[in-house]
Design an enzyme around this catalytic site. Structure first.
Site, mmCIF file in Angstrom:
data_model
loop_
_atom_site.group_PDB
_atom_site.id
_atom_site.type_symbol
_atom_site.label_atom_id
_atom_site.label_comp_id
_atom_site.label_asym_id
_atom_site.label_seq_id
_atom_site.Cartn_x
_atom_site.Cartn_y
_atom_site.Cartn_z
ATOM 1 C CG ASP A 5 49.243 102.975 107.055
ATOM 2 O OD1 ASP A 5 49.706 104.136 107.018
ATOM 3 O OD2 ASP A 5 49.805 102.034 107.639
ATOM 4 C CD GLU A 30 50.791 104.816 111.338
ATOM 5 O OE1 GLU A 30 50.187 104.385 110.330
ATOM 6 O OE2 GLU A 30 52.010 104.704 111.500
ATOM 7 C CE1 TYR A 73 45.691 95.672 111.354
ATOM 8 C CE2 TYR A 73 46.989 94.817 113.199
ATOM 9 C CZ TYR A 73 46.673 95.845 112.325
ATOM 10 O OH TYR A 73 47.350 97.039 112.428
ATOM 11 C CG ASP A 78 53.026 105.962 109.012
ATOM 12 O OD1 ASP A 78 52.010 105.537 108.441
ATOM 13 O OD2 ASP A 78 53.869 105.216 109.563
ATOM 14 C CD GLU A 119 52.301 102.109 112.998
ATOM 15 O OE1 GLU A 119 51.674 101.475 112.143
ATOM 16 O OE2 GLU A 119 53.366 102.686 112.770
ATOM 17 C CG HIS A 132 57.440 103.372 112.676
ATOM 18 N ND1 HIS A 132 57.517 104.540 111.948
ATOM 19 C CD2 HIS A 132 56.231 102.825 112.347
ATOM 20 C CE1 HIS A 132 56.437 104.662 111.200
ATOM 21 N NE2 HIS A 132 55.619 103.647 111.428
ATOM 22 C CG ASP A 150 64.283 104.607 76.619
ATOM 23 O OD1 ASP A 150 65.441 104.306 76.971
ATOM 24 O OD2 ASP A 150 63.919 104.691 75.436
ATOM 25 C CG HIS A 160 59.303 101.970 109.071
ATOM 26 N ND1 HIS A 160 59.155 100.662 108.694
ATOM 27 C CD2 HIS A 160 58.037 102.435 109.269
ATOM 28 C CE1 HIS A 160 57.858 100.358 108.664
ATOM 29 N NE2 HIS A 160 57.161 101.407 109.008
ATOM 30 C CG HIS A 170 51.709 96.023 113.939
ATOM 31 N ND1 HIS A 170 51.562 97.189 114.661
ATOM 32 C CD2 HIS A 170 50.487 95.786 113.386
ATOM 33 C CE1 HIS A 170 50.325 97.631 114.523
ATOM 34 N NE2 HIS A 170 49.642 96.793 113.770
ATOM 35 N NE ARG A 220 48.244 100.315 110.427
ATOM 36 C CZ ARG A 220 48.072 99.383 109.502
ATOM 37 N NH1 ARG A 220 47.800 98.139 109.871
ATOM 38 N NH2 ARG A 220 48.153 99.666 108.216
ATOM 39 C CG HIS A 274 53.286 96.286 104.960
ATOM 40 N ND1 HIS A 274 54.534 95.832 105.288
ATOM 41 C CD2 HIS A 274 52.997 97.243 105.877
ATOM 42 C CE1 HIS A 274 54.979 96.486 106.351
ATOM 43 N NE2 HIS A 274 54.055 97.345 106.732
HETATM 44 N N1 GLY Z 1 52.707 102.926 106.840
HETATM 45 C C1 GLY Z 1 53.738 102.131 107.348
HETATM 46 C C2 GLY Z 1 53.644 101.978 108.797
HETATM 47 O O1 GLY Z 1 52.631 102.321 109.380
HETATM 48 O O2 GLY Z 1 54.564 101.570 109.434
HETATM 49 MN MN MN Z 2 51.213 103.683 108.597
HETATM 50 MN MN MN Z 3 53.609 103.625 110.822
#
Ligand code: GLY
Ligand code: MN
Ligand code: MN
Length: 450
Positions: free
Chosen positions: A271, A419, A399, A282, A395, A365, A50, A372, A361, A417, A254
């Site tokens: 983040d 960003e 790490y 972001d 970003e 993006h 529900d 993204h 990474h 990080r 993540h």
């Molecule tokens: N917060 C997701 C990224 O930085 O791609």
């Molecule tokens: Mn991010």
């Molecule tokens: Mn990002």
């Protein structure tokens, strides 16, 4: 009261009907005259008995309509004198509206969403075959809404059967993404303004978290401070799950558990970005829980910062999309080499991707309605050039796993990080998220001022 009042205007829809109409016309102008485009709103999803997940309109559907309700389908038919835009949606229903909220209904779709004609969604099986008449090319992105995929396929099979025709191809659909996503990649002035607001609200949320942070509180408590700012500003939801990673949790890209205690002497990586009027921010900042970076943390931080600043500078019209990444790799690899964390020759470490133990990474993006966001990164197999109106994140991060025995102990468990959200303009990069303090000095001064 003044404090609250400044937020109210964020709720005003900043994209005019006229702009939605322009988008539909632009899309139709790229479609051949014998074609038709069909888009459906995704179904609502059950979270548990529900209870539904909060409904979020599909970004493509919203981009062309501004319509937020589920159980809706739009049809675009180019090359006609009139009647090019049809909407099927939930009919008005007094009883259901008492339970589930207001509905536009077909009349509202015509009046408020500029549909040339609109019908209750139940009528689609009856009306669609007529709209498909003479339309050999059907733009439809299959795979986003399974039940509508099946409905549409059945419709086409029935039509083929009844016409006794064998000429329809096996896969009758042309994907709409190529045309639509190229449009979405370039943000209009109104979209840029919303994204600026989303970034400013999110930057303020990062500031709030810095101010509220003290050793001993839990990650989820900083998440609450962040999301307080979002909701207070009329941004109903984060654009993605808020990440608050203290200490070694900052090394999990993540990380969303957000359930650990923040320790004196550790960093915390946040983040987080809000979604405002369906557009995302972001932002990542990494700051010391106690307000002061240790020597090791500062040394690593300054490498990431240098990479990030150089990456932002590369977001300009004469550069390719890959350049911020390339430059961030170079700065980070050189920085890790200088600290003795990596050993060897710079060019070889880059070529063999040795840096990826610490920077695994890409540097960014596209950003837009989807965090993204859509849009090709390559054109004809080459990295594309930045152009005004594009929005990207920058970003980079370092790490250092707590389990990395190849690295001196003093570096282990540091995850950083940084960003920002960057709008490409003809005057160079415009950092939408610049309200969030970024250098170690700025952050320490800001945190000390609480
Ligand atoms: N917060 C997701 C990224 O930085 O791609
Ligand atoms: Mn991010
Ligand atoms: Mn990002």
């Amino acid at each position: 009261m003044l404090f609250y009042r400044q937020y109210f205007e964020n709720l005003k829809n900043m994209i005019a009907n006229q702009e939605f109409s322009q988008r539909r016309h632009q899309l139709m102008s790229m479609m051949p005259n014998n074609s038709i485009a069909i888009l459906s709103a995704p179904p609502e999803k059950s979270r548990n008995r529900d209870v539904l997940y909060p409904y979020r309109q599909d970004s493509d559907f919203f981009y062309l309509t501004g319509f937020l309700e589920p159980e809706a389908v739009i049809i675009l038919i180019p090359g006609r004198e009139s009647q090019q835009y049809f909407m099927f949606c939930r009919d008005r229903n007094t009883e259901r509206e008492v339970w589930d909220g207001r509905r536009a209904g077909p009349e509202g779709a015509r009046l408020n969403y500029s549909a040339d004609d609109a019908f209750p969604i139940e009528k689609i099986g009856e009306i669609l075959p007529r709209l498909l008449e003479g339309r050999g090319k059907i733009y439809y992105s299959i795979g986003k809404n399974c039940s509508f995929d099946s409905f549409l396929t059945e419709q086409l099979e029935a039509k083929r059967g009844s016409a006794g025709s064998t000429s329809s191809p096996k896969d009758p659909f042309t994907n709409l993404d190529g045309l639509l996503h190229e449009m979405r990649l370039f943000k209009s002035i109104a979209e840029q303004q919303i994204m600026q607001k989303a970034a400013s609200i999110s930057a303020r949320a990062h500031c709030r978290a810095m101010k509220k942070c003290i050793p001993g509180i839990y990650e989820y408590q900083l998440q609450a401070e962040i999301e307080y700012e979002f909701v207070m500003a009329g941004a109903a939801s984060p654009a993605y799950s808020t990440i608050v990673g203290g200490g070694v949790n900052g090394c999990i890209l993540h990380y969303v558990e957000n359930n650990s205690k923040l320790k004196d002497g550790d960093l915390v990586l946040i983040d987080a970005g809000c979604e405002l009027q369906n557009y995302a921010a972001d932002i990542t900042r990494t700051f010391p829980v106690n307000g002061k970076y240790t020597e090791e943390q500062k040394l690593i931080y300054d490498i990431v910062l240098e990479a990030q600043v150089a990456g932002i500078a590369a977001c300009s019209s004469n550069k390719t999309w890959d350049q911020p990444h390339e430059i961030s790799v170079k700065v980070i690899t050189q920085g890790l080499l200088d600290l003795g964390i990596l050993k060897g020759e710079l060019s070889e470490l880059i070529e063999t991707k040795k840096y990826s133990d610490f920077y695994m990474h890409r540097a960014g993006h596209w950003l837009g309605m989807d965090v993204h966001d859509v849009g090709d990164y390559k054109v004809n197999e080459e990295w594309r050039l930045f152009q005004p109106g594009m929005v990207t994140t920058v970003e980079p991060g370092i790490y250092i796993s707590p389990d990395n025995i190849n690295v001196d102990k003093r570096w282990r468990g540091i995850g950083i990080r940084i960003e920002d959200d960057v709008l490409v303009t003809s005057n160079g990069p415009n950092v939408l998220s610049s309200d969030a303090p970024k250098t170690t000095q700025e952050i320490e001064t800001f945190m000390a001022s609480k």
